[in-house]
Design an enzyme around this catalytic site. Sequence first.
Site, short mmCIF file in Angstrom:
data_model
loop_
_atom_site.label_atom_id
_atom_site.label_comp_id
_atom_site.label_asym_id
_atom_site.label_seq_id
_atom_site.Cartn_x
_atom_site.Cartn_y
_atom_site.Cartn_z
N ARG A 58 0.80 -1.23 0.00
CA ARG A 58 0.00 0.00 0.00
C ARG A 58 0.83 1.27 0.00
O ARG A 58 0.60 2.17 -0.80
CB ARG A 58 -0.88 0.06 1.25
CG ARG A 58 -2.18 -0.62 1.17
CD ARG A 58 -2.60 -1.03 2.57
NE ARG A 58 -1.73 -2.14 2.96
CZ ARG A 58 -2.06 -3.40 2.78
NH1 ARG A 58 -3.22 -3.71 2.31
NH2 ARG A 58 -1.23 -4.36 3.10
N THR A 59 1.78 1.34 0.90
CA THR A 59 2.49 2.60 1.09
C THR A 59 3.29 2.95 -0.17
O THR A 59 3.21 4.07 -0.68
CB THR A 59 3.42 2.53 2.32
OG1 THR A 59 2.63 2.11 3.43
CG2 THR A 59 4.04 3.88 2.62
N LYS A 86 23.38 -1.42 7.68
CA LYS A 86 23.20 -0.25 8.55
C LYS A 86 24.04 0.94 8.12
O LYS A 86 24.72 0.93 7.10
CB LYS A 86 23.53 -0.60 10.00
CG LYS A 86 22.51 -1.45 10.69
CD LYS A 86 22.76 -1.36 12.16
CE LYS A 86 22.42 -2.67 12.84
NZ LYS A 86 22.95 -2.75 14.17
N ARG A 108 11.59 4.12 3.42
CA ARG A 108 11.17 3.17 4.46
C ARG A 108 12.39 2.36 4.84
O ARG A 108 13.13 1.90 3.97
CB ARG A 108 10.07 2.25 3.95
CG ARG A 108 9.81 1.08 4.89
CD ARG A 108 8.60 0.30 4.54
NE ARG A 108 7.39 1.02 4.91
CZ ARG A 108 6.17 0.48 4.96
NH1 ARG A 108 6.00 -0.78 4.63
NH2 ARG A 108 5.12 1.18 5.33
N HIS A 136 5.49 6.49 11.41
CA HIS A 136 4.94 6.25 10.08
C HIS A 136 3.92 7.40 9.86
O HIS A 136 2.71 7.19 9.92
CB HIS A 136 4.28 4.87 10.04
CG HIS A 136 3.90 4.38 8.68
ND1 HIS A 136 3.97 5.16 7.55
CD2 HIS A 136 3.40 3.17 8.27
CE1 HIS A 136 3.55 4.44 6.51
NE2 HIS A 136 3.22 3.25 6.92
C1 NCD Z 1 2.13 -0.86 8.38
C2 NCD Z 1 3.63 -0.67 8.38
O1 NCD Z 1 4.32 -1.09 7.48
O2 NCD Z 1 4.07 -0.07 9.34
N1 NCD Z 1 1.59 -1.07 7.13
C3 NCD Z 1 1.36 -0.02 6.31
O3 NCD Z 1 2.18 0.83 6.11
N2 NCD Z 1 0.15 0.04 5.73
C4 NCD Z 1 1.65 -1.77 9.41
C5 NCD Z 1 2.10 -3.19 9.40
O4 NCD Z 1 3.06 -3.57 8.74
O5 NCD Z 1 1.47 -3.96 10.12
#
Ligand code: NCD
Length: 316
Positions: A58-59, A86, A108, A136
């Site tokens: 999704r993101t 790292k 991310r 997030h």
């Molecule tokens: C979340 C994440 O990656 O932090 N998902 C997201 O971004 N929609 C939550 C998760 O992974 O459970």
Amino acid sequence: MTFSHKHLLGIEHLHPRDITAILDLADEYVDLNRRAEKHADALRGLTQVNMFFENSTRTQASFELAGKRLGADVMNMAMQASSIKKGETLIDTAMTLNAMHPDLLVVRHPHSGAVDLLAQKVNCAVLNAGDGRHEHPTQALLDALTIRRAKGRLHRLNIAICGDIAHSRVARSNLILLGKMENRIRLIGPPTLMPSQISEFGVEVYDDMREGLQDVDVVMMLRLQKERMDGGFIPSEREYYHRYGLDAEKLALAKPDAIVMHPGPMNRGVEIDGTIADDINRSVIQEQVEMGVAVRMAAMDLLARALKAQRLAEAG
Ligand code: NCD
């Protein structure tokens, strides 16, 4: 609308005024996204690079769509989690990218604080798409927009955040945002999945879900984040579902018009019953996904305006 921040690294740094500005602009983008012609030009000529060192559906998809709808050149870098060692690797990658003059960097990373560190090394706007269990911010903003549209307001609501709080950056960013907007927050979950310093947040903590759900307006469920656990946090998934899984019987304790949320990805039958997740009268999980694109468009638009203003000031 002005936005005085160079980056979007966390909700922690935002004023309630900034949050409202992002949500108001996102409302406009929701309308745009529902039209046949979805293009605007807020990011025209700008380059957006998405760097995901951790899996995402999704993101990443919504950041990509958001950038494309606003006219940016969007590049997705495939970062293999196994190749990160790292610190140095991350900074080296950032410096290499920086030399290509990106304007927006969406990152991310599995380590808390990695995105903040990276933001210090590049000269473009950085958006945190999730760093470890830290923050997030765009998830909390899209959750806020979903709540505001469903409930007609974003203050004085009783909101329950349930499940694996300890490992969740979603819970952390939501806690901060919803607290700033003056809501009453309850955290529900087994003590093993509660962060140790939780009392500092000024929230109510419950380990009995039936007690915690009484009269809430919003039920926010979280995924059991097994990849962040090193064993021993829960007795068994079956037992967990029995005590903390959202089913019709437990949901009946919340207000009759309470909404059900989940950031995805869902484990059906572990933290949530599939029929509740799919119930269009209660669940706003699909709306959350829709709001995600609009919120990311709004956040990148506002950061790009700030970036252009800064560049103009430097040039003049
Ligand atoms: C979340 C994440 O990656 O932090 N998902 C997201 O971004 N929609 C939550 C998760 O992974 O459970």
